[in-house]
Design a protein around this motif. Sequence first.
Motif, PDB file in Angstrom:
ATOM      1  N   SER A  98       4.949  11.983   9.851  1.00  8.15           N
ATOM      2  CA  SER A  98       3.984  10.988  10.330  1.00  8.15           C
ATOM      3  C   SER A  98       2.742  11.004   9.467  1.00  8.15           C
ATOM      4  O   SER A  98       2.150   9.958   9.174  1.00  8.15           O
ATOM      5  CB  SER A  98       3.560  11.283  11.768  1.00  8.15           C
ATOM      6  OG  SER A  98       4.671  11.543  12.535  1.00  8.15           O
ATOM      7  N   LEU A  99       2.335  12.195   9.071  1.00  2.01           N
ATOM      8  CA  LEU A  99       1.138  12.318   8.240  1.00  2.01           C
ATOM      9  C   LEU A  99       1.323  11.562   6.935  1.00  2.01           C
ATOM     10  O   LEU A  99       0.490  10.727   6.546  1.00  2.01           O
ATOM     11  CB  LEU A  99       0.904  13.805   7.949  1.00  2.01           C
ATOM     12  CG  LEU A  99      -0.486  14.172   7.494  1.00  2.01           C
ATOM     13  CD1 LEU A  99      -1.480  13.927   8.612  1.00  2.01           C
ATOM     14  CD2 LEU A  99      -0.517  15.641   7.080  1.00  2.01           C
ATOM     15  N   LEU A 100       2.435  11.811   6.260  1.00  2.00           N
ATOM     16  CA  LEU A 100       2.668  11.153   4.967  1.00  2.00           C
ATOM     17  C   LEU A 100       2.840   9.643   5.155  1.00  2.00           C
ATOM     18  O   LEU A 100       2.229   8.857   4.423  1.00  2.00           O
ATOM     19  CB  LEU A 100       3.904  11.750   4.280  1.00  2.00           C
ATOM     20  CG  LEU A 100       4.257  11.148   2.918  1.00  2.00           C
ATOM     21  CD1 LEU A 100       3.091  11.260   1.947  1.00  2.00           C
ATOM     22  CD2 LEU A 100       5.482  11.832   2.311  1.00  2.00           C
ATOM     23  N   VAL A 131       4.197   5.588  -3.112  1.00  2.37           N
ATOM     24  CA  VAL A 131       4.564   4.923  -1.863  1.00  2.37           C
ATOM     25  C   VAL A 131       6.085   4.888  -1.701  1.00  2.37           C
ATOM     26  O   VAL A 131       6.623   5.255  -0.648  1.00  2.37           O
ATOM     27  CB  VAL A 131       3.982   3.491  -1.830  1.00  2.37           C
ATOM     28  CG1 VAL A 131       4.609   2.675  -0.706  1.00  2.37           C
ATOM     29  CG2 VAL A 131       2.473   3.535  -1.668  1.00  2.37           C
ATOM     30  N   GLY A 132       6.770   4.498  -2.777  1.00  2.00           N
ATOM     31  CA  GLY A 132       8.230   4.406  -2.708  1.00  2.00           C
ATOM     32  C   GLY A 132       8.861   5.753  -2.414  1.00  2.00           C
ATOM     33  O   GLY A 132       9.710   5.885  -1.524  1.00  2.00           O
ATOM     34  N   ALA A 133       8.420   6.773  -3.159  1.00  2.00           N
ATOM     35  CA  ALA A 133       8.996   8.105  -2.990  1.00  2.00           C
ATOM     36  C   ALA A 133       8.701   8.624  -1.584  1.00  2.00           C
ATOM     37  O   ALA A 133       9.573   9.196  -0.927  1.00  2.00           O
ATOM     38  CB  ALA A 133       8.433   9.048  -4.046  1.00  2.00           C
ATOM     39  N   SER A 134       7.472   8.400  -1.117  1.00  2.00           N
ATOM     40  CA  SER A 134       7.083   8.915   0.199  1.00  2.00           C
ATOM     41  C   SER A 134       7.911   8.284   1.305  1.00  2.00           C
ATOM     42  O   SER A 134       8.455   8.979   2.170  1.00  2.00           O
ATOM     43  CB  SER A 134       5.606   8.618   0.475  1.00  2.00           C
ATOM     44  OG  SER A 134       4.807   9.204  -0.512  1.00  2.00           O
ATOM     45  N   LEU A 135       7.988   6.942   1.298  1.00  2.47           N
ATOM     46  CA  LEU A 135       8.725   6.274   2.363  1.00  2.47           C
ATOM     47  C   LEU A 135      10.191   6.696   2.346  1.00  2.47           C
ATOM     48  O   LEU A 135      10.813   6.883   3.389  1.00  2.47           O
ATOM     49  CB  LEU A 135       8.593   4.754   2.231  1.00  2.47           C
ATOM     50  CG  LEU A 135       7.188   4.202   2.485  1.00  2.47           C
ATOM     51  CD1 LEU A 135       7.137   2.706   2.212  1.00  2.47           C
ATOM     52  CD2 LEU A 135       6.746   4.483   3.924  1.00  2.47           C
ATOM     53  N   ILE A 195      -5.635   6.801  -4.855  1.00  3.10           N
ATOM     54  CA  ILE A 195      -4.263   7.312  -4.951  1.00  3.10           C
ATOM     55  C   ILE A 195      -4.224   8.841  -4.872  1.00  3.10           C
ATOM     56  O   ILE A 195      -3.155   9.429  -4.724  1.00  3.10           O
ATOM     57  CB  ILE A 195      -3.524   6.832  -6.228  1.00  3.10           C
ATOM     58  CG1 ILE A 195      -4.221   7.351  -7.482  1.00  3.10           C
ATOM     59  CG2 ILE A 195      -3.426   5.324  -6.250  1.00  3.10           C
ATOM     60  CD1 ILE A 195      -3.445   6.990  -8.734  1.00  3.10           C
ATOM     61  N   GLY A 196      -5.395   9.456  -4.909  1.00  2.00           N
ATOM     62  CA  GLY A 196      -5.447  10.920  -4.879  1.00  2.00           C
ATOM     63  C   GLY A 196      -4.864  11.503  -3.608  1.00  2.00           C
ATOM     64  O   GLY A 196      -3.960  12.345  -3.646  1.00  2.00           O
ATOM     65  N   ILE A 197      -5.352  11.023  -2.457  1.00  2.00           N
ATOM     66  CA  ILE A 197      -4.892  11.598  -1.170  1.00  2.00           C
ATOM     67  C   ILE A 197      -3.390  11.396  -0.971  1.00  2.00           C
ATOM     68  O   ILE A 197      -2.668  12.355  -0.704  1.00  2.00           O
ATOM     69  CB  ILE A 197      -5.710  11.014   0.018  1.00  2.00           C
ATOM     70  CG1 ILE A 197      -7.165  11.460  -0.123  1.00  2.00           C
ATOM     71  CG2 ILE A 197      -5.123  11.468   1.344  1.00  2.00           C
ATOM     72  CD1 ILE A 197      -8.082  10.883   0.929  1.00  2.00           C
ATOM     73  N   PRO A 198      -2.892  10.140  -1.143  1.00  2.00           N
ATOM     74  CA  PRO A 198      -1.439   9.984  -0.986  1.00  2.00           C
ATOM     75  C   PRO A 198      -0.654  10.897  -1.930  1.00  2.00           C
ATOM     76  O   PRO A 198       0.373  11.467  -1.531  1.00  2.00           O
ATOM     77  CB  PRO A 198      -1.197   8.512  -1.343  1.00  2.00           C
ATOM     78  CG  PRO A 198      -2.491   7.838  -1.145  1.00  2.00           C
ATOM     79  CD  PRO A 198      -3.568   8.846  -1.385  1.00  2.00           C
ATOM     80  N   PHE A 204       1.846  13.616  -0.564  1.00  2.00           N
ATOM     81  CA  PHE A 204       3.256  13.476  -0.943  1.00  2.00           C
ATOM     82  C   PHE A 204       3.795  14.790  -1.507  1.00  2.00           C
ATOM     83  O   PHE A 204       4.858  15.257  -1.100  1.00  2.00           O
ATOM     84  CB  PHE A 204       3.454  12.357  -1.975  1.00  2.00           C
ATOM     85  CG  PHE A 204       4.814  12.404  -2.631  1.00  2.00           C
ATOM     86  CD1 PHE A 204       5.948  12.026  -1.923  1.00  2.00           C
ATOM     87  CD2 PHE A 204       4.964  12.870  -3.937  1.00  2.00           C
ATOM     88  CE1 PHE A 204       7.206  12.107  -2.505  1.00  2.00           C
ATOM     89  CE2 PHE A 204       6.219  12.953  -4.526  1.00  2.00           C
ATOM     90  CZ  PHE A 204       7.342  12.571  -3.809  1.00  2.00           C
ATOM     91  N   VAL A 205       3.050  15.374  -2.444  1.00  2.00           N
ATOM     92  CA  VAL A 205       3.533  16.618  -3.067  1.00  2.00           C
ATOM     93  C   VAL A 205       3.741  17.698  -2.011  1.00  2.00           C
ATOM     94  O   VAL A 205       4.772  18.384  -1.985  1.00  2.00           O
ATOM     95  CB  VAL A 205       2.558  17.094  -4.166  1.00  2.00           C
ATOM     96  CG1 VAL A 205       2.929  18.502  -4.635  1.00  2.00           C
ATOM     97  CG2 VAL A 205       2.573  16.118  -5.327  1.00  2.00           C
TER      98      VAL A 205
END
Lengths: 257, 346
Positions: free
Chosen positions: B254-256, B75-79, B204-207, B211-212
């Motif tokens: 937006s997707l992430l 979450v942190g890395a994505s945002l 947590i799989g989908i996020p 993210f990757v």
Amino acid sequence: MIQLQELEFSIAEKAILRNLSITIEEGKFIGIIGPNGSGKTTMLKMIYRHLKQTSGSVTLHEKEIWDISPKKLAQQMAVVSQESPVLFDFTVKDLVMMGRTPYKKWLSSDNVEDFKIVEECMALSNVEHLANRTFVHLSGGEKKRVMLARALAQKAKILVLDEPTNHLDIEHQLHLMDLVKDLPITIITALHDLNLAAAYCDEVVVMKDGTLYEQGTPTQVFTEQIMWDVFRVHVGVSKNPFTNKLHLFFYTQQSNS
Amino acid sequence: MKNRNFYVWLVILFIILLCSAVGGIMVGSVGITPALIIEVLLYKLGIISSTDASNAQQIIIMELRVPRVLLAMIVGASLAICGAAIQALVKNSIADPYILGVSSGASVGATSVILLGAFSFLGVYALSFAAFLGAIVAVSIVFLLAHIGGRTSMIRLLLSGVAISMVLSALTNFMLMMSKEQGGIQAVMHWMLGSLGGAKWNNIGIPAVVFVIVFTLLTLSYRQLNALLLGTETAATLGINIERFRIFIIIIVSLLTGVVVAVSGSIGFVGLIVPHIARMLVGSNYKVVLPLSALLGAIFIVWADMGARIAIAPEEMPIGIITALCGSPFFIWMLRRQRYAFGEGE
């Protein structure tokens, strides 16, 4: 060869450019002059495809520029526009490296050749010593030279400049003009300083009210009559005794009396 | 000069992230030692054949704490990377990943699930699904409003983001006002402030995958992102198809953001401040800003989540309160510093 044919451009019904046809030969140094609001910048923006004409056409080597892919066009034409609002701090080296963008695919990294070109271009525009400085902390003139180095790194055959000597002191004005003049490529530049245009250009395009007023060599263009018609000032045409280049003296009726 | 800094920071932050992760697994109602964590991890990976850890300890580590810490990192890395990308896209240093309406859209979705029982046929996935759907619908409306005559105006994008966010917040507030259920209202508040409490291996799989993918795509586009910071006109003369690139960035970001908000609620502040911290450390080149933002964001949220679990234990504090409380003073300190200009030229 760049050709503008019957170019028209209007914003909200107001014509900015009208019936503008110009042919620019390869390898020439072309100056665009004209009073404020005569459409110089708009025309340049149309040449480097930032604006799309309302009607008429702009072609590069007989190909409509809107049909050329952005990448291909960027490999053939580099631009130093008046815009230079860089957000956040980049080093000068990083910025000049951005000139290599048109040659990069998704996965390609910067290679030895790119670094060599970047070094060369920084040396050419005299900003090598600034390589590791951050762009935002440079003076206006230094910024201009960095943007020029960036454009040179594109290794394009056509260089478009919009008022490149703005904000430059006299030394850097002349240095920049000398540098650009020596490049073996087509230069299209809008110029405010008519003496620079007279001294450096192979050909001068005079614009008035959004259309071509006259195109020709400096001697053909810088005449008492044309300058009066276009700029509403009197001009005395002479030679710079030190360089033997054309030199203009301007005056108004008032200053004459 | 800055490049060498980058590798140093990369290593330092990576080590900090690993230590923080261990800390994140240790902290909680049941204390766990680092040695035990390593033992259980090795045991689960089949490297050692027996362990002294009790069954309960194993479950706490493997089923609760590890997924939670992993989710915090994602979450942190994505945002953080979404924030960095959006700031380049709209060329504005106050932009964050929610500026296109993601969080307010997700809130409407989540609220209608919690209070009105929408999508109940989806069972436990209803909340995430509705939040994601809300986010994507909101962004799409914002984008369509800003898209005029084949061009997307960035200022219109920002302003329609603000307008749509207001409308959607009003909708959420209306649902909250009309609700008689005290428990439901509390649940909505909790959701809106963000929580990683729901972390499980199966969500947590989908996020992680998204993210990757998005991180890879953004990093590969670093030249274009850099060029956008020079202004659209200059970027276009560098051969970038601006319109297409913008749409591409809007879609992947937006997707992430949508996926992340769907599992953790809208955790604020990370997407705004982390990219600025990264720039302060290594300059603005997106080649280095993106990986550092990802690491910094991950560390920040792992710590914030620890804080959320400790602050008012045994109750859990919504993580959004922690990120704002700890993030703002830091941000203000950055504002007062002369050396970092937040992209303000002179």
